[in-house]
Write a protein that holds these residues in place. Structure first.
Motif, mmCIF file in Angstrom:
data_model
loop_
_atom_site.group_PDB
_atom_site.id
_atom_site.type_symbol
_atom_site.label_atom_id
_atom_site.label_comp_id
_atom_site.label_asym_id
_atom_site.label_seq_id
_atom_site.Cartn_x
_atom_site.Cartn_y
_atom_site.Cartn_z
ATOM 1 N N ASN A 31 -5.647 5.644 -3.633
ATOM 2 C CA ASN A 31 -5.650 6.092 -2.238
ATOM 3 C C ASN A 31 -4.995 5.084 -1.309
ATOM 4 N N ALA A 32 -3.890 4.514 -1.792
ATOM 5 C CA ALA A 32 -3.088 3.585 -0.980
ATOM 6 C C ALA A 32 -3.797 2.270 -0.671
ATOM 7 N N HIS A 44 5.914 6.626 0.544
ATOM 8 C CA HIS A 44 5.651 5.900 1.788
ATOM 9 C C HIS A 44 4.922 4.614 1.423
ATOM 10 N N VAL A 45 5.496 3.482 1.793
ATOM 11 C CA VAL A 45 4.948 2.207 1.361
ATOM 12 C C VAL A 45 4.890 1.231 2.535
ATOM 13 N N MET A 46 3.731 0.587 2.713
ATOM 14 C CA MET A 46 3.627 -0.512 3.667
ATOM 15 C C MET A 46 3.694 -1.820 2.878
ATOM 16 N N ASN A 77 8.797 11.400 -3.171
ATOM 17 C CA ASN A 77 8.726 10.786 -1.839
ATOM 18 C C ASN A 77 7.724 9.642 -1.899
ATOM 19 N N LEU A 108 8.619 0.702 3.735
ATOM 20 C CA LEU A 108 9.657 1.191 2.834
ATOM 21 C C LEU A 108 9.441 2.680 2.645
ATOM 22 N N TRP A 109 10.509 3.421 2.843
ATOM 23 C CA TRP A 109 10.444 4.868 2.601
ATOM 24 C C TRP A 109 11.560 5.235 1.635
ATOM 25 N N ALA A 149 0.872 -1.173 0.000
ATOM 26 C CA ALA A 149 0.000 0.000 0.000
ATOM 27 C C ALA A 149 0.907 1.219 0.000
ATOM 28 N N ALA A 150 0.737 2.080 -1.005
ATOM 29 C CA ALA A 150 1.707 3.164 -1.193
ATOM 30 C C ALA A 150 1.028 4.526 -1.249
ATOM 31 N N ASP A 151 1.676 5.484 -0.628
ATOM 32 C CA ASP A 151 1.234 6.880 -0.676
ATOM 33 C C ASP A 151 2.395 7.696 -1.252
ATOM 34 N N LEU A 152 2.294 8.001 -2.527
ATOM 35 C CA LEU A 152 3.386 8.697 -3.224
ATOM 36 C C LEU A 152 3.075 10.186 -3.355
ATOM 37 N N THR A 153 4.101 10.988 -3.320
ATOM 38 C CA THR A 153 3.902 12.438 -3.375
ATOM 39 C C THR A 153 4.983 13.069 -4.247
ATOM 40 N N TRP A 173 -4.339 -1.714 -1.056
ATOM 41 C CA TRP A 173 -3.373 -2.805 -1.223
ATOM 42 C C TRP A 173 -3.402 -3.298 -2.667
#
Lengths: 376, 376, 376, 376
Positions: free
Chosen positions: D368-369, D231-233, D229, D244-245, D214-218, D371
């Protein structure tokens, strides 16, 4: 740009430092190793040379010097990586034939040899490069530049140390054997093998000369004939003071060469095991961590860096920088020119100082740590 | 358990160390400060005492000693935190009246005073506790225990240092003023103020005595009357060797007390600024990082720890440990008993050794760093 | 200045955190502990109170609240250090009688209780101080001040983590037992116990509010009823993003709370286990290491520091700072005044946010890490 | 042993990574660079090739593939170091002619290309080596070996991160330009450029496969078309969880790739900027610091180390290890044999997984992140 043709004396199969020199000479693609007399017997020389696939293998360094000097495509330069007591005899053969010499430290095993080698180098048109390899680290260059720029003011105190632990117990493999034999290593044990590096580094960065020293040397391991621990107090010309510690019996220390320099405006701290970092501590401001090729690093370091900050360069790259400086100097010499002004490498004179350092340590220690001048 | 009643000599409004002692005495709730003669003049004493809300404020230490000795609820113990030259005169007044003394280091400003103070303490039934506070850090206790257990074998090399930077330039505030005045501080500058801590720490952890030393002391800041940098080589009884460096002119160093001890089986490394960590380097095995109250920490450290690993205890807790040891000893004395066997604090004899260290440093330096025995 | 009279609820013999609060309340000498209901049964309360020598010991918190409220010399404030599920019931009794409350975190074990406690605090004249003690560290204050000053520009990324290892295997001692029981601890395990600290720290330093989060919680140890590892992605109001990791099953981590904050002009990094250091990384300049009370540290840190740089302050001093802020606020309240403008402590509203954080984590994780708003 | 003949595609004058590959290929003297098509235009190719003194310079990679394939002394292998979108087209030309390919990461700029490249490699007799160079670091090998040996038990948590700061502000030099252009770099920005390294490292050391993320990219910098940037679970097959960042906007971070892995028996921690150290944290024992070639280091690390412990090897040596593994595999292939069992390098399949990682991140972030499975 054509590669500089290299020969090698010493550095056979079971010698650690020969392989290091070979890699260092390759990294920037300025040299080509084409000849060797890699061991103390013809048989071992042949075997080691064959293992490396060398085009020309000789029985001994004298044979190599003579024959290579006669060839049109003979070697431009020779690397000498024998035990210390052979340095002078080997270097002489090449210097007198105009072949440049790249020689491992310490310069020689005796002060008498060192002086003769200085003479031989001065009498020769060939260059003499001493591989005090730590001078090749970019952040060591950075430190030297900052001192020269006055960033830490007038130097007052220099603390330098080089502890190891590999001789904590008696060792009988080859590296240990000749390094603890005064006939081959010289009168200094840890002082000669690593103390000279610490001494050279202190002088290289600060630009100061040591005027005199007081040394308390010890052989802690029973039966050892040379010191395995050296405690030395230093007095520099101009009034700075220092301490130098070298040890081969300090468990947990691998190659923990470290220097700290304090002036009236700030300080600098560098450690060989983490070589991409330089601490700058301006008095009255927060400490700053300068990184190789990172923000705050200057030209002297950038000149000898290959890759971006955060990608660590290590021991071999630092060593390679000495080779690349040598390449620049040799190419200039081949063209009949002076080396570019920023080319920087340890010379035979630095080597003499290192042997004087060892000699002074041994003399001082024999006199119960009395002060001894370096040029005694 | 009732609290021990305390008085304080020195430690008025603008003294740093008085506040430290007060906090340290409070942390484990074993003491209560009820009286004070906090400054060198009656007016300042009254003002400082009033600011602290002290029940009983005296004009000077002599008045305090006399009157408190007569009270039924008089102080059990006194803290002496004056400049060094007052330690002996103050301590004597309380010792002779059977009031326990907790005194800041160094013991005295002169060797003559130190010897008289030892005599006064020996002649008294009261206890004398010297606040070499670094001995209170749990990981210092851990190191001492490991040495005693033989974990690093026979000690060969001790490297101890205490650099600071606050006197890099001339300072004129009160803390700097008396510490650089030989009449109040003693003949040693950095050697007395912080060298004694380094010296004490080395002896405390190793259990070794220094037999002789060679010192090269310098006052780098123009006009300074005492050393601000000390380079010292040490010879311990039994053959170990060491180096001690103390400096107040090393920019970037705050209170960088650090010790490294190497034996024939392993090493230990500890730094005051990161006091919850102790490196143990057994020869031939990976380094181990032992943390306060963490895995691998033993009884000696646990005994003086308050909180779980990873929650750092600091300088004040280490200082408090000296106070709590003192409390245990004082409570035992009040009950007419010996202190429990594990109670451990620096004594007047440790204090004498510290003053002998300073004296030997000064003497050696005056003789061009000749070796001087500690009990010269 | 007279001391503030304190009572304590919880914190009996075998509770770790009770002793911490008692030391923290003593360090700056602003409080005096005079009453307690220290355990869940009258017998244990009496025993624990007697062991501490408390003047007034009660069977339970209700009795204490009633009787102390009636005394002229009754307690000014109470410390609540029970398991989480008791916080609300206990706090209510004191708040409604106008006794100030200093309460351990998390605020409550349920969101419903948290909201009722906010109401109770709002309805009371008494203050409510939540001991998110990490906000008391000087370098955390320094970081907050630097963010507010714009030193790192507009914040983009916040990485915060709090790993521990003590629950790597099943544990059956008291501290572990209630913390892994949802009835007493709340629905969050690691999220409630330490995730709330990380969450609070991120908000405290940045001044930002978390808008929503996506959480993946796990109970790795078989049979554990609450999470022992939490992976959380954060979205802050205004567009910053973050990650929060809390774990009790990460071997080698003791209390490794650490935060890194990056803006468009620079970054800040701080770690609880080495709390006297703050890294400031201005973009395009060398990293700077700011030390407590050292060069570059500002007023916000100096205000809550006691001793010179290089003498480490630790967990207890940081905790004590929350108490000293509380003392200033309580003294002002007693005098009918507002607290001084620079007094700073976590409030009941911060506590509500922490419980909302736990609740949102649990809800999000149950929905396969869907985004959940904080004020859901 | 004769050297392997190499060609190079890309890596012209102003490309950083070309020079890195050239040095890496030289360090162990197994390769010789004899041909190149170094730039995107014939003119630049010729100029760059001439600057390097290459024997054979081509206008483009197709020409090079065709002509070299026909030569008796044609290249054995080719290095591809172009921007990502060219990887597939270039690799195909060589693979189909039986020329081994050594290719920079990520494998391709699109998932479709990646799958085609896998097919092309599977259909070819030639080898395909992907230079996820961090797998070449000795202590990464050590970590992998320890995990395989069960030294940390069953893995539960993997925290991996790769922050940089060079794109904190908009940059317009060449390296930045193509890396932030989705047409050339791929849909991922930081995820593709450095997230793939972090992802690969986590899988390489743990031996685990990521099941979903699940990733939140910016994209924080205004106008940037790809994420800077991420942010990944992570959820691994078998139940382990991870975070993972990756970031290119975290000031103070140069190439701060770092991984921490926790199992039910212990943990491992490694950081690329200090690559000669590996922390091993067995649960319930002190932390251990294992050093390259030092005590506690095993065969897997020793196999790829050159010099003694305490003499740091760096990024180039780690990179060289990938080349030397490739050399062993290529020599075996030339001899018609399988590569020796311990030869280890990232394959085209690892490359596909990396591109799947980027693709899954982009897809998840767009939802929206939510899975997303890796092989979606």
């Amino acid at each position: 740009m054509s590669r500089i043709r290299l020969g090698m004396v010493g550095g056979g199969n079971d010698a650690f430092i020969g392989g290091v020199h070979r890699i260092a000479s390759r990294i920037d693609d300025r040299f080509e190793l084409v000849a060797g007399a890699l061991s103390s017997t013809p048989e071992k020389s042949q075997a080691s040379g064959a293992a490396l696939g060398l085009p020309r293998i000789y029985d001994d360094f004298k044979q190599m010097a003579q024959r290579e000097a006669r060839r049109k495509d003979g070697i431009d330069a020779v690397i000498i990586v024998t035990p210390n007591h052979v340095h002078y005899a080997a270097a002489r053969e090449f210097l007198k034939r105009g072949i440049h010499v790249i020689c491992d430290k310490p310069l020689t095993s005796t002060l008498a040899d060192a002086k003769k080698l200085v003479k031989a180098a001065e009498d020769s048109d060939a260059l003499f490069i001493l591989t005090h390899n730590y001078t090749g680290y970019p952040m060591v260059r950075q430190a030297r530049e900052m001192v020269a720029n006055g960033d830490i003011g007038t130097i007052r105190v220099v603390q330098v140390e080089y502890p190891q632990d590999w001789l904590t117990v008696e060792q009988d493999f080859k590296q240990a054997e000749w390094r603890t034999d005064p006939a081959r290593s010289g009168a200094g044990g840890s002082t000669g093998d690593i103390g000279t590096h610490a001494f050279n580094l202190a002088c290289f960065i600060t630009g100061l000369e040591v005027e005199s020293l007081a040394a308390d040397l010890t052989a802690f391991v029973p039966g050892r004939q040379v010191d395995d621990n050296g405690h030395v107090m230093l007095r520099f010309e101009g009034g700075a003071k220092g301490m130098l510690w070298c040890s081969q019996v300090a468990p947990g220390n691998e190659n923990a060469l470290r220097i700290r320099i304090y002036g009236d405006k700030g300080g600098l701290e560098w450690a060989q095991e983490d070589p991409n970092y330089l601490w700058h501590t301006p008095f009255g401001e927060p400490k700053r961590l300068i990184t190789r090729n990172g923000a705050g690093a200057g030209d002297a370091a950038a000149r000898v860096s290959r890759i971006p900050p955060g990608h660590p360069e290590g021991y071999l790259e630092g060593f390679a920088n000495v080779y690349t400086e040598a390449a620049d100097a040799i190419m200039a010499a081949k063209a009949g020119q002076d080396a570019p002004a920023d080319v920087l490498y340890p010379t035979v004179h630095d080597g003499l100082k290192g042997v004087q350092f060892v000699s002074a340590c041994v003399k001082s220690s024999a006199r119960n740590a009395a002060w001894v001048k370096l040029d005694h």
